[in-house]
Design a protein around this motif. Structure first.
Motif, PDB file in Angstrom:
ATOM      1  N   CYS A 115      16.937  19.189  15.277  1.00 46.33           N
ATOM      2  CA  CYS A 115      16.436  18.387  16.397  1.00 46.33           C
ATOM      3  C   CYS A 115      16.119  16.955  15.985  1.00 46.33           C
ATOM      4  O   CYS A 115      16.282  16.034  16.787  1.00 46.33           O
ATOM      5  N   CYS A 118      18.132  13.532  16.580  1.00 54.24           N
ATOM      6  CA  CYS A 118      18.012  12.781  17.835  1.00 54.24           C
ATOM      7  C   CYS A 118      16.547  12.481  18.150  1.00 54.24           C
ATOM      8  O   CYS A 118      16.185  11.373  18.508  1.00 54.24           O
ATOM      9  N   HIS A 119      15.717  13.535  18.076  1.00 51.95           N
ATOM     10  CA  HIS A 119      14.337  13.383  18.559  1.00 51.95           C
ATOM     11  C   HIS A 119      13.434  12.684  17.544  1.00 51.95           C
ATOM     12  O   HIS A 119      12.328  12.294  17.889  1.00 51.95           O
ATOM     13  N   MET A 164      21.676  16.522  26.264  1.00 53.03           N
ATOM     14  CA  MET A 164      21.426  17.409  25.123  1.00 53.03           C
ATOM     15  C   MET A 164      22.171  18.722  25.312  1.00 53.03           C
ATOM     16  O   MET A 164      22.042  19.364  26.348  1.00 53.03           O
TER      17      MET A 164
HETATM   18  C1  HEC Z   1      22.282  15.264  20.101  1.00 51.96           C
HETATM   19  C2  HEC Z   1      20.909  14.839  20.230  1.00 51.96           C
HETATM   20  C3  HEC Z   1      19.875  15.917  20.464  1.00 51.96           C
HETATM   21  C4  HEC Z   1      19.584  17.004  19.680  1.00 51.96           C
HETATM   22  C5  HEC Z   1      20.270  17.414  18.382  1.00 51.96           C
HETATM   23  C6  HEC Z   1      18.488  17.665  20.311  1.00 51.96           C
HETATM   24  N1  HEC Z   1      18.140  17.046  21.463  1.00 51.96           N
HETATM   25 FE1  HEC Z   1      16.667  17.567  22.731  1.00 51.96          FE
HETATM   26  N2  HEC Z   1      17.190  16.101  23.968  1.00 51.96           N
HETATM   27  C7  HEC Z   1      18.169  15.151  23.737  1.00 51.96           C
HETATM   28  C8  HEC Z   1      18.306  14.313  24.912  1.00 51.96           C
HETATM   29  C9  HEC Z   1      19.265  13.146  25.051  1.00 51.96           C
HETATM   30  C10 HEC Z   1      17.391  14.777  25.850  1.00 51.96           C
HETATM   31  C11 HEC Z   1      17.178  14.289  27.264  1.00 51.96           C
HETATM   32  C12 HEC Z   1      18.132  15.104  28.127  1.00 51.96           C
HETATM   33  C13 HEC Z   1      18.123  14.710  29.590  1.00 51.96           C
HETATM   34  O1  HEC Z   1      17.193  15.107  30.288  1.00 51.96           O
HETATM   35  O2  HEC Z   1      19.038  14.003  29.972  1.00 51.96           O
HETATM   36  C14 HEC Z   1      16.707  15.894  25.221  1.00 51.96           C
HETATM   37  C15 HEC Z   1      15.692  16.638  25.839  1.00 51.96           C
HETATM   38  C16 HEC Z   1      14.945  17.584  25.214  1.00 51.96           C
HETATM   39  C17 HEC Z   1      13.806  18.226  25.806  1.00 51.96           C
HETATM   40  C18 HEC Z   1      13.231  17.945  27.176  1.00 51.96           C
HETATM   41  C19 HEC Z   1      12.349  16.762  27.106  1.00 51.96           C
HETATM   42  C20 HEC Z   1      11.992  16.222  28.467  1.00 51.96           C
HETATM   43  O3  HEC Z   1      11.026  15.450  28.535  1.00 51.96           O
HETATM   44  O4  HEC Z   1      12.699  16.554  29.433  1.00 51.96           O
HETATM   45  C21 HEC Z   1      13.337  19.132  24.881  1.00 51.96           C
HETATM   46  C22 HEC Z   1      12.150  20.058  25.026  1.00 51.96           C
HETATM   47  C23 HEC Z   1      14.215  19.051  23.743  1.00 51.96           C
HETATM   48  N3  HEC Z   1      15.173  18.104  23.973  1.00 51.96           N
HETATM   49  C24 HEC Z   1      14.076  19.810  22.611  1.00 51.96           C
HETATM   50  C25 HEC Z   1      14.998  19.813  21.580  1.00 51.96           C
HETATM   51  C26 HEC Z   1      14.945  20.728  20.477  1.00 51.96           C
HETATM   52  C27 HEC Z   1      13.875  21.761  20.256  1.00 51.96           C
HETATM   53  C28 HEC Z   1      16.025  20.444  19.706  1.00 51.96           C
HETATM   54  C29 HEC Z   1      16.454  21.145  18.446  1.00 51.96           C
HETATM   55  C30 HEC Z   1      16.614  22.550  18.527  1.00 51.96           C
HETATM   56  C31 HEC Z   1      16.761  19.371  20.324  1.00 51.96           C
HETATM   57  N4  HEC Z   1      16.099  19.013  21.469  1.00 51.96           N
HETATM   58  C32 HEC Z   1      17.895  18.817  19.808  1.00 51.96           C
HETATM   59  C33 HEC Z   1      18.918  15.030  22.612  1.00 51.96           C
HETATM   60  C34 HEC Z   1      18.956  15.949  21.581  1.00 51.96           C
END
Ligand code: HEC
Length: 191
Positions: A115, A118-119, A164
Motif C-alpha cells: 500500500c 501509493c499511500h 485503486m
Molecule cells: C496503485 C496505487 C495504490 C495502491 C497500491 C493502494 N491504493 Fe488505496 N487508493 C489509491 C487511490 C488512487 C485511492 C482513491 C480511489 C478513488 O476513490 O478514486 C485509494 C483509496 C483507498 C482507500 C479509500 C480511501 C478513501 O478516503 O476513500 C482505502 C481504505 C485504501 N485505498 C486502502 C489501501 C490499502 C489497504 C492498500 C494496500 C493493500 C492500498 N490502498 C493500495 C491508490 C492505491
C-alpha cells in the motif's frame, strides 16, 4: 535310526534346504545389499498435480472444486463491486482481529509492501508512485477514511475503488483485516 538323527533328517535338513531355496530366490546376487521387497509401497508412482491421469475423471490429476465448496482459509465474500455494496459490507462485516501487537506487526509489514507505494508509509497519500506523477490517493487519516467502517475498507481492498485496483490476489482475507487494523493505528493521531 536313533531319534536325534531322525530329528535332523525330518526337521533340520528340510528347513535348511528351504532357507537355501528362499535365499536363492530372494537374493539372486548375495553380494548386493538392500534387497527390497514390495517396492511399490516405498516408491509409489507420484502423480503430477497438473498431469494426465488414467484413473481420475476427465483424465486429469487436478480435479475442479465441487460447486459450493468453501476453500479452507478463504472467507466467502458475497459482495459485488461498487459504492453501495461497499457500504453494505461496512454494515455487515466486522474486523475479526483485535488491536494486538502481532496483528499490527503483520498488518504493517503488508501495508509497507502493498500500500505504501501509493499511500505513503504514514498513509498521507504521498508514496513514491505519487511523487512520480500519479494522482494522489486521499489521506487515510482524512475525514472520509476516518468515517469508513472496517467492512467497507475490506471491500475497497478486496474489490478496489476508483483508481485503486483490487488487492484480493495479493493479500489473503485474514491479512487484509490485519492491514485495516494497522491503518486504524495510523489514524490514531488524527482521531
Ligand atoms: C496503485 C496505487 C495504490 C495502491 C497500491 C493502494 N491504493 Fe488505496 N487508493 C489509491 C487511490 C488512487 C485511492 C482513491 C480511489 C478513488 O476513490 O478514486 C485509494 C483509496 C483507498 C482507500 C479509500 C480511501 C478513501 O478516503 O476513500 C482505502 C481504505 C485504501 N485505498 C486502502 C489501501 C490499502 C489497504 C492498500 C494496500 C493493500 C492500498 N490502498 C493500495 C491508490 C492505491
Amino acid at each position: 535310526m536313533n531319534p536325534s538323527r531322525r530329528t535332523l533328517l525330518v526337521f533340520f535338513l528340510p528347513a535348511i534346504a528351504l532357507l537355501l531355496i528362499l535365499e536363492s530366490l530372494l537374493l539372486p546376487n548375495p553380494r548386493e545389499r538392500n534387497f527390497e521387497l514390495l517396492t511399490e509401497m516405498v516408491y509409489s508412482k507420484a502423480a503430477e498435480s497438473l498431469g494426465a491421469s488414467d484413473g481420475l475423471p476427465a483424465g486429469m490429476t487436478q480435479q475442479a472444486i465441487v460447486e459450493g465448496v468453501v476453500v479452507r482459509g478463504r472467507m466467502p465474500f458475497h459482495f459485488a463491486a461498487g459504492q453501495e455494496e461497499a457500504a453494505r459490507a461496512g454494515k455487515e462485516l466486522s474486523n475479526p482481529y483485535a488491536d494486538d501487537g502481532d496483528v499490527l506487526e503483520r498488518g504493517g509489514e503488508l501495508f509497507g509492501r502493498f500500500c505504501a507505494v501509493c499511500h505513503g508509509h504514514d498513509g498521507g497519500g504521498r508514496g513514491p508512485v505519487v511523487e512520480r506523477g500519479m494522482l494522489p490517493p486521499p489521506s487515510l487519516s482524512g475525514a472520509r477514511a476516518l468515517a469508513i467502517a472496517d467492512g467497507e475498507m475490506f471491500h475497497i481492498v478486496t474489490m478496489g475503488q476508483g483508481n485503486m485496483g483490487s488487492h484480493a490476489a495479493q493479500i489473503v482475507p485474514d491479512d487484509r483485516w490485519k492491514v485495516i487494523r494497522y491503518i486504524r493505528s495510523l489514524q490514531e493521531p488524527a482521531r
